[in-house]
Design a protein around this motif. Sequence first.
Motif, PDB file in Angstrom:
ATOM      1  N   ARG A  73      10.057  -7.615  -4.296  1.00  0.00           N
ATOM      2  CA  ARG A  73      10.201  -6.188  -3.867  1.00  0.00           C
ATOM      3  C   ARG A  73       9.851  -5.232  -5.076  1.00  0.00           C
ATOM      4  N   GLU A  74       8.907  -4.275  -4.610  1.00  0.00           N
ATOM      5  CA  GLU A  74       9.062  -2.870  -5.424  1.00  0.00           C
ATOM      6  C   GLU A  74       8.988  -1.506  -4.783  1.00  0.00           C
ATOM      7  N   GLY A  75       9.551  -0.631  -5.497  1.00  0.00           N
ATOM      8  CA  GLY A  75       9.619   0.619  -4.807  1.00  0.00           C
ATOM      9  C   GLY A  75      10.901   1.013  -3.626  1.00  0.00           C
ATOM     10  N   GLU A  76      11.867   0.037  -3.579  1.00  0.00           N
ATOM     11  CA  GLU A  76      12.592   0.445  -2.682  1.00  0.00           C
ATOM     12  C   GLU A  76      13.595   1.375  -2.795  1.00  0.00           C
ATOM     13  N   ARG A  77      13.847   1.679  -4.107  1.00  0.00           N
ATOM     14  CA  ARG A  77      14.909   2.807  -4.410  1.00  0.00           C
ATOM     15  C   ARG A  77      14.217   4.018  -4.016  1.00  0.00           C
ATOM     16  N   GLU A  78      13.066   4.470  -4.325  1.00  0.00           N
ATOM     17  CA  GLU A  78      12.508   5.581  -4.027  1.00  0.00           C
ATOM     18  C   GLU A  78      12.106   5.601  -2.623  1.00  0.00           C
ATOM     19  N   GLY A  79      11.704   4.607  -1.883  1.00  0.00           N
ATOM     20  CA  GLY A  79      11.513   4.617  -0.586  1.00  0.00           C
ATOM     21  C   GLY A  79      10.283   5.519  -0.157  1.00  0.00           C
ATOM     22  N   ARG A  80       9.412   5.615  -1.195  1.00  0.00           N
ATOM     23  CA  ARG A  80       7.904   6.284  -0.883  1.00  0.00           C
ATOM     24  C   ARG A  80       6.613   5.086  -0.580  1.00  0.00           C
ATOM     25  N   TRP A  81       6.916   4.304  -1.273  1.00  0.00           N
ATOM     26  CA  TRP A  81       5.817   3.199  -1.252  1.00  0.00           C
ATOM     27  C   TRP A  81       6.596   1.846  -1.667  1.00  0.00           C
ATOM     28  N   VAL A  82       6.825   0.966  -0.562  1.00  0.00           N
ATOM     29  CA  VAL A  82       7.736  -0.162  -0.808  1.00  0.00           C
ATOM     30  C   VAL A  82       6.511  -1.245  -0.691  1.00  0.00           C
ATOM     31  N   LEU A  83       6.446  -2.323  -1.604  1.00  0.00           N
ATOM     32  CA  LEU A  83       5.469  -3.539  -1.640  1.00  0.00           C
ATOM     33  C   LEU A  83       6.657  -4.695  -1.491  1.00  0.00           C
ATOM     34  N   LEU A  84       6.435  -5.473  -0.489  1.00  0.00           N
ATOM     35  CA  LEU A  84       7.040  -6.884  -0.257  1.00  0.00           C
ATOM     36  C   LEU A  84       5.912  -7.883  -0.632  1.00  0.00           C
ATOM     37  N   ASP A  85       6.306  -8.353  -1.453  1.00  0.00           N
ATOM     38  CA  ASP A  85       5.533  -9.928  -1.900  1.00  0.00           C
ATOM     39  C   ASP A  85       5.869 -11.025  -1.210  1.00  0.00           C
ATOM     40  N   TYR A  86       5.295 -11.648  -0.490  1.00  0.00           N
ATOM     41  CA  TYR A  86       5.596 -12.996   0.333  1.00  0.00           C
ATOM     42  C   TYR A  86       4.761 -14.142  -0.046  1.00  0.00           C
ATOM     43  N   ALA A  87       3.994 -13.768  -1.222  1.00  0.00           N
ATOM     44  CA  ALA A  87       2.966 -14.810  -1.881  1.00  0.00           C
ATOM     45  C   ALA A  87       1.689 -14.904  -0.706  1.00  0.00           C
ATOM     46  N   ASP A  88       1.973 -15.507   0.388  1.00  0.00           N
ATOM     47  CA  ASP A  88       0.883 -15.566   1.456  1.00  0.00           C
ATOM     48  C   ASP A  88       0.253 -14.180   1.641  1.00  0.00           C
ATOM     49  N   ILE A  89       1.173 -13.164   2.073  1.00  0.00           N
ATOM     50  CA  ILE A  89       0.754 -11.823   2.462  1.00  0.00           C
ATOM     51  C   ILE A  89       1.525 -10.964   1.568  1.00  0.00           C
ATOM     52  N   VAL A  90       0.997  -9.581   1.311  1.00  0.00           N
ATOM     53  CA  VAL A  90       1.684  -8.483   0.569  1.00  0.00           C
ATOM     54  C   VAL A  90       1.816  -7.383   1.653  1.00  0.00           C
ATOM     55  N   VAL A  91       2.918  -6.961   1.871  1.00  0.00           N
ATOM     56  CA  VAL A  91       3.132  -5.891   2.895  1.00  0.00           C
ATOM     57  C   VAL A  91       3.346  -4.640   2.067  1.00  0.00           C
ATOM     58  N   HIS A  92       2.514  -3.470   2.421  1.00  0.00           N
ATOM     59  CA  HIS A  92       2.721  -2.304   1.607  1.00  0.00           C
ATOM     60  C   HIS A  92       3.135  -1.147   2.858  1.00  0.00           C
ATOM     61  N   VAL A  93       4.237  -0.679   2.666  1.00  0.00           N
ATOM     62  CA  VAL A  93       4.914   0.206   3.684  1.00  0.00           C
ATOM     63  C   VAL A  93       4.789   1.826   2.817  1.00  0.00           C
ATOM     64  N   GLN A  94       4.024   2.458   3.467  1.00  0.00           N
ATOM     65  CA  GLN A  94       3.653   3.992   2.642  1.00  0.00           C
ATOM     66  C   GLN A  94       4.241   5.239   3.240  1.00  0.00           C
ATOM     67  N   HIS A  95       4.583   6.138   2.590  1.00  0.00           N
ATOM     68  CA  HIS A  95       4.899   7.344   3.194  1.00  0.00           C
ATOM     69  C   HIS A  95       3.622   7.952   3.164  1.00  0.00           C
ATOM     70  N   ASP A  96       3.453   8.749   4.606  1.00  0.00           N
ATOM     71  CA  ASP A  96       2.299   9.477   4.917  1.00  0.00           C
ATOM     72  C   ASP A  96       1.497   9.842   3.675  1.00  0.00           C
ATOM     73  N   GLU A  97       2.218  10.704   2.847  1.00  0.00           N
ATOM     74  CA  GLU A  97       1.482  11.549   1.624  1.00  0.00           C
ATOM     75  C   GLU A  97       0.830  10.493   0.785  1.00  0.00           C
ATOM     76  N   ASP A  98       1.816   9.239   0.438  1.00  0.00           N
ATOM     77  CA  ASP A  98       1.239   8.328  -0.501  1.00  0.00           C
ATOM     78  C   ASP A  98       0.134   7.617   0.004  1.00  0.00           C
ATOM     79  N   ARG A  99       0.268   7.398   1.119  1.00  0.00           N
ATOM     80  CA  ARG A  99      -1.036   6.505   1.788  1.00  0.00           C
ATOM     81  C   ARG A  99      -2.172   7.219   1.730  1.00  0.00           C
ATOM     82  N   SER A 100      -2.035   8.622   1.979  1.00  0.00           N
ATOM     83  CA  SER A 100      -3.436   9.482   1.854  1.00  0.00           C
ATOM     84  C   SER A 100      -3.700   9.580   0.350  1.00  0.00           C
ATOM     85  N   PHE A 101      -2.802   9.557  -0.388  1.00  0.00           N
ATOM     86  CA  PHE A 101      -3.086   9.895  -1.881  1.00  0.00           C
ATOM     87  C   PHE A 101      -3.831   8.731  -2.331  1.00  0.00           C
ATOM     88  N   TYR A 102      -3.253   7.545  -2.231  1.00  0.00           N
ATOM     89  CA  TYR A 102      -3.774   6.124  -2.891  1.00  0.00           C
ATOM     90  C   TYR A 102      -4.712   5.437  -2.226  1.00  0.00           C
TER      91      TYR A 102
END
Length: 153
Positions: A73-102
């Motif tokens: 897991r990455e980014g949980e503390r900040e809560g802006r862009w959290v990456l969940l790595d399950y090996a088979d899949i990687v889930v990116h949950v992003q704040h709208d602003e971060d999604r637009s920027f990246y």
Amino acid sequence: MTASPRALELTQVAAAAAADKLAHEIIAFDVSEHLVITDVFVIASASNDRQVRAVVDAVQEKLLEHGAKVVRREGEREGRWVLLDYADIVVHVQHDEDRSFYALERLWGDCPAIPLSGLGDAAGKAPATSQGVREGEDTDGVPLAGEPPVADA
């Protein structure tokens, strides 16, 4: 090489869990041709930090019910862009602003989009071209993530 059946199953579960917590613009890409570390990227947006955390919690809970344990897991503390790595899949949950920027859709837009079932309005639109640009979207003059704007001379 294409995404494994297990990765496709987990993709649908993760997308549905995100939609249940009102994530929007949910999209999935089969990145197996380009990456050896995972088969699928799932990307979802949330409008605030609290909602990002709620979506992440729901995705983790549902995937655990399906026997998938998060590897990293990455980014949980900040809560802006959290990456969940399950090996088979990687889930990116992003704040709208971060999604637009990246703009991950632009980076991975040449990968095949995976159809997501039963999401209704929460489903995002896959980029329409191999360059990752959606139909009707004018990207002239839009800097890539990380590039500073260029002042007019």
